[in-house]
Design a protein around this motif. Structure first.
Motif, mmCIF file in Angstrom:
data_model
loop_
_atom_site.group_PDB
_atom_site.id
_atom_site.type_symbol
_atom_site.label_atom_id
_atom_site.label_comp_id
_atom_site.label_asym_id
_atom_site.label_seq_id
_atom_site.Cartn_x
_atom_site.Cartn_y
_atom_site.Cartn_z
ATOM 1 N N GLU A 127 0.844 -1.179 0.000
ATOM 2 C CA GLU A 127 0.000 0.000 0.000
ATOM 3 C C GLU A 127 0.887 1.239 0.000
ATOM 4 O O GLU A 127 1.851 1.321 0.758
ATOM 5 C CB GLU A 127 -0.894 0.025 1.235
ATOM 6 N N ARG A 128 0.561 2.170 -0.876
ATOM 7 C CA ARG A 128 1.294 3.444 -0.914
ATOM 8 C C ARG A 128 0.272 4.570 -0.871
ATOM 9 O O ARG A 128 -0.474 4.781 -1.834
ATOM 10 C CB ARG A 128 2.104 3.560 -2.206
ATOM 11 N N ILE A 129 0.238 5.265 0.249
ATOM 12 C CA ILE A 129 -0.684 6.394 0.365
ATOM 13 C C ILE A 129 0.086 7.637 -0.092
ATOM 14 O O ILE A 129 0.990 8.100 0.591
ATOM 15 C CB ILE A 129 -1.202 6.546 1.802
ATOM 16 N N TYR A 130 -0.296 8.131 -1.259
ATOM 17 C CA TYR A 130 0.448 9.220 -1.897
ATOM 18 C C TYR A 130 -0.439 10.433 -2.106
ATOM 19 O O TYR A 130 -1.634 10.303 -2.374
ATOM 20 C CB TYR A 130 0.924 8.779 -3.290
ATOM 21 N N ARG A 131 0.211 11.595 -2.068
ATOM 22 C CA ARG A 131 -0.460 12.791 -2.582
ATOM 23 C C ARG A 131 -0.492 12.701 -4.110
ATOM 24 O O ARG A 131 0.466 12.231 -4.721
ATOM 25 C CB ARG A 131 0.308 14.054 -2.168
ATOM 26 N N LEU A 132 -1.595 13.153 -4.686
ATOM 27 C CA LEU A 132 -1.709 13.222 -6.152
ATOM 28 C C LEU A 132 -1.977 14.680 -6.498
ATOM 29 O O LEU A 132 -2.952 15.255 -6.030
ATOM 30 C CB LEU A 132 -2.870 12.351 -6.636
ATOM 31 N N ARG A 133 -1.086 15.259 -7.303
ATOM 32 C CA ARG A 133 -1.267 16.673 -7.690
ATOM 33 C C ARG A 133 -1.532 16.722 -9.192
ATOM 34 O O ARG A 133 -0.686 16.327 -9.991
ATOM 35 C CB ARG A 133 -0.016 17.463 -7.318
ATOM 36 N N VAL A 135 -2.147 18.664 -12.770
ATOM 37 C CA VAL A 135 -1.626 19.881 -13.404
ATOM 38 C C VAL A 135 -2.691 20.982 -13.403
ATOM 39 O O VAL A 135 -2.385 22.158 -13.534
ATOM 40 C CB VAL A 135 -1.135 19.554 -14.837
ATOM 41 N N GLU A 136 -3.964 20.593 -13.193
ATOM 42 C CA GLU A 136 -5.053 21.570 -13.139
ATOM 43 C C GLU A 136 -5.172 22.236 -11.769
ATOM 44 O O GLU A 136 -6.162 22.921 -11.506
ATOM 45 C CB GLU A 136 -6.386 20.885 -13.469
ATOM 46 N N ALA A 137 -4.186 22.008 -10.902
ATOM 47 C CA ALA A 137 -4.134 22.667 -9.593
ATOM 48 C C ALA A 137 -5.171 22.165 -8.591
ATOM 49 O O ALA A 137 -5.644 22.913 -7.747
ATOM 50 C CB ALA A 137 -4.190 24.189 -9.716
ATOM 51 N N TRP A 138 -5.529 20.892 -8.676
ATOM 52 C CA TRP A 138 -6.256 20.261 -7.578
ATOM 53 C C TRP A 138 -5.453 19.039 -7.117
ATOM 54 O O TRP A 138 -4.550 18.583 -7.828
ATOM 55 C CB TRP A 138 -7.685 19.867 -7.963
ATOM 56 N N SER A 139 -5.765 18.555 -5.926
ATOM 57 C CA SER A 139 -4.985 17.425 -5.406
ATOM 58 C C SER A 139 -5.849 16.517 -4.546
ATOM 59 O O SER A 139 -6.928 16.904 -4.107
ATOM 60 C CB SER A 139 -3.792 17.930 -4.600
ATOM 61 N N MET A 140 -5.345 15.323 -4.338
ATOM 62 C CA MET A 140 -6.011 14.330 -3.484
ATOM 63 C C MET A 140 -4.938 13.564 -2.722
ATOM 64 O O MET A 140 -3.754 13.680 -3.031
ATOM 65 C CB MET A 140 -6.773 13.309 -4.329
ATOM 66 N N VAL A 141 -5.380 12.755 -1.770
ATOM 67 C CA VAL A 141 -4.504 11.768 -1.152
ATOM 68 C C VAL A 141 -5.137 10.412 -1.441
ATOM 69 O O VAL A 141 -6.318 10.205 -1.151
ATOM 70 C CB VAL A 141 -4.371 11.995 0.364
ATOM 71 N N VAL A 142 -4.358 9.520 -2.068
ATOM 72 C CA VAL A 142 -4.932 8.272 -2.556
ATOM 73 C C VAL A 142 -4.176 7.075 -1.983
ATOM 74 O O VAL A 142 -2.956 6.998 -2.101
ATOM 75 C CB VAL A 142 -4.864 8.210 -4.101
ATOM 76 N N PRO A 143 -4.895 6.131 -1.357
ATOM 77 C CA PRO A 143 -4.235 4.915 -0.873
ATOM 78 C C PRO A 143 -4.153 3.870 -1.985
ATOM 79 O O PRO A 143 -5.019 3.023 -2.126
ATOM 80 C CB PRO A 143 -5.150 4.451 0.269
ATOM 81 N N TRP A 144 -3.094 3.947 -2.774
ATOM 82 C CA TRP A 144 -2.899 3.001 -3.872
ATOM 83 C C TRP A 144 -2.438 1.659 -3.344
ATOM 84 O O TRP A 144 -1.846 1.581 -2.249
ATOM 85 C CB TRP A 144 -1.813 3.505 -4.838
#
Lengths: 316, 210
Positions: A127-133, A135-144
């Protein structure tokens, strides 16, 4: 636009966020308190749907709170399934991620076509919980859930000619209806330098939230490169090729002034049409302020050295 | 028609606003989705553009169909265009940028598509402020000049939309086609009118005099 959407997965099938987080805490407690027998990597099983078993935790995960399963699976950029954010979830039904095979070609000793299951099997799922940014200037945190890409690539024994790795997704307009319109030149193309591809942060994701990757997130297998803008993380991959020269990449081909090959998250280098200094974190509701964007999306400590001596304004 | 028409148009024009307010508060299971700020921003912008097109369509529609009574709705429709564009800007300023003036000013100065949008907003507000009969009388000939800028607002609006799209230009292209039709028919009518006026001018030309 306003959309009322039927749930593709019954709510009872989804691990609730609170349960999910509890489980993570439990695991962390176990890891800290009890010395588990040194476990050898578990062969990865990749079912067609449902929960993934034997998923190891990773020190590379952020402790930021992940976005909800709903946010992660209904707010997507996947132009092959439509250009609106909710289009991919709506059109996900058309994509058939099984059976699936991947062609490995180019500057490597072991090339050929591999079944998805064989491709994944030798590895330990993490499991890799990463920030996702984006290019449209929004972001999430996703548990891949995924596998370090480098571990996979090493099995094909790339030669010294392999300076870059190029990726392509499935081309099949009946499964990916967005490919009927030339919003981009299909197939979508992405690439990394060999050093970026081998970096331990780079993963091939096959799941999210402990479950098999939903189609709208790029099933069955997608790249995740957390220090780069989201468009680098190509979805539904069928082709991996070791290259001597820098491969052409889709957004760069479409708008070379706006999207570079590197596409490292960089608050100092604006997109020509909008600022990259701040971002909107999805899930904060109407009144959440924008947050500051971090160089390399906060992964600078791990990856900045890959770009020593490179002018990041020029090679954006 | 006089007593039903205006309230009806008013109610219809306000419906999308009511819908978005309901979605903001989650009424009837409606939702603004994962990125509510973006949804409001985009939907108000689209509504502003549509109402600008509706306002521009009134005169051609009246002339083509002979339904002269629809002219009475033109001002209200134009005011709704200004209303939705103002909300579009308000969402950007307050919800998106959190009233941080430095980035907003930087956007307006540095990003051409935002500059275009701002010019359109200022023109719409100027037309709103002079939309009363009293203002019309006070301004005399200058009133028409100012309110002719609605054509420019249409062009700026479509341009603003076109310029911020990432790669799929289908929707802005549709607006551009509609706008071309609405402005083109005016150019055509003007050309026709001039042609009708021309013969006597031609008769008085130096050649015929000679």
């Amino acid at each position: 636009m306003l959309i009322k959407r039927p749930d593709p997965i019954r709510p009872s099938e989804i691990t609730s966020e609170s349960n999910y987080l509890n489980r993570r805490q439990l695991m962390a407690g176990l890891a800290a308190g009890i010395a588990l027998p040194a476990c050898s990597p578990q062969a990865a099983e990749l079912p067609a749907e449902g929960e993934l078993a034997n998923v190891a935790k990773s020190p590379y995960s952020t402790d930021e709170t992940p976005n909800s399963y709903e946010d992660v699976t209904t707010y997507n950029n996947f132009y092959e399934l439509g250009t609106g954010k909710s289009d991919p979830a709506r059109n996900a039904q058309y994509l058939k991620p099984r059976p699936w095979s991947i062609e490995v070609s180019g500057a490597a000793e072991n090339t050929g076509t591999f079944d998805l299951e064989d491709f994944i099997k030798p590895h330990q799922l993490e499991e890799r919980i990463y920030r996702l940014r984006c290019v449209e200037a929004w972001s999430m945190v996703v548990p891949w859930v995924g596998i370090p890409l480098g571990d996979i690539l090493k099995r094909f024994k790339p030669t010294s000619d392999a300076k870059y790795v190029a990726f392509k997704p499935l081309v099949a307009p009946e499964q990916l209806p967005g490919q009927r319109y030339r919003t981009l030149a299909w197939p979508y193309r992405e690439g990394l330098t060999i050093a970026e591809a081998m970096h331990p942060l780079t993963i091939m994701a096959v799941g999210v939230y402990g479950r098999v990757l939903p189609n709208q997130n790029g099933a069955p297998m997608r790249l995740v490169v957390p220090w780069k803008y989201g468009f680098k993380s190509i979805k539904s991959i069928v082709s991996i090729s070791f290259e001597r020269n820098e491969p052409a990449t889709s957004w760069n081909m479409s708008q070379p002034r706006e999207y570079g090959f590197y596409a490292n998250v960089n608050p100092e280098v604006d997109h020509p049409r909008w600022s990259q200094a701040t971002e909107r974190r999805i899930g904060g509701g109407l009144f959440a302020p924008r947050i500051d964007t971090q160089p390399f999306n906060g992964y600078g400590q791990e990856v900045a050295s890959l770009y020593d001596g490179l002018d990041l304004r020029r090679y954006f | 028609m006089r007593f039903i028409g205006k309230p009806l148009v008013f109610g219809l024009s306000l419906t999308p606003f009511a819908w978005l307010v309901a979605a903001t508060f989650g009424v009837y299971g409606l939702s603004l989705g994962a990125n509510p700020v973006e949804t409001l921003l985009e939907d108000f912008g689209t509504l502003g553009l549509r109402f600008t097109m509706f306002a521009l369509a009134v005169t051609p529609l009246r002339r083509l169909t002979g339904l002269n009574w629809i002219a009475q709705f033109r001002r209200m429709i134009g005011l709704f265009a200004a209303f939705y564009v103002t909300l579009h800007f308000a969402v950007y300023l307050v919800l998106d940028q959190g009233l941080a003036l430095a980035p907003v000013i930087e956007d307006i100065v540095k990003r051409p598509y935002i500059t275009l949008g701002m010019i359109a907003l200022v023109l719409l507000l100027a037309m709103t402020a002079t939309s009363t009969l009293a203002a019309r009388r006070r301004l005399g000939k200058r009133w028409q000049k100012l309110h002719n800028s609605v054509y420019l607002v249409g062009i700026l609006g479509v341009w603003h939309y076109w310029w911020q799209v990432k790669s799929d230009i289908t929707e802005p292209a549709i607006y551009a086609a509609v706008l071309t039709g609405l402005l083109g028919i005016r150019v055509f009518w003007r050309w026709q009118r001039q042609r009708r006026v021309k013969p006597p001018v031609a008769a008085a030309s130096p050649q015929s005099a000679a």
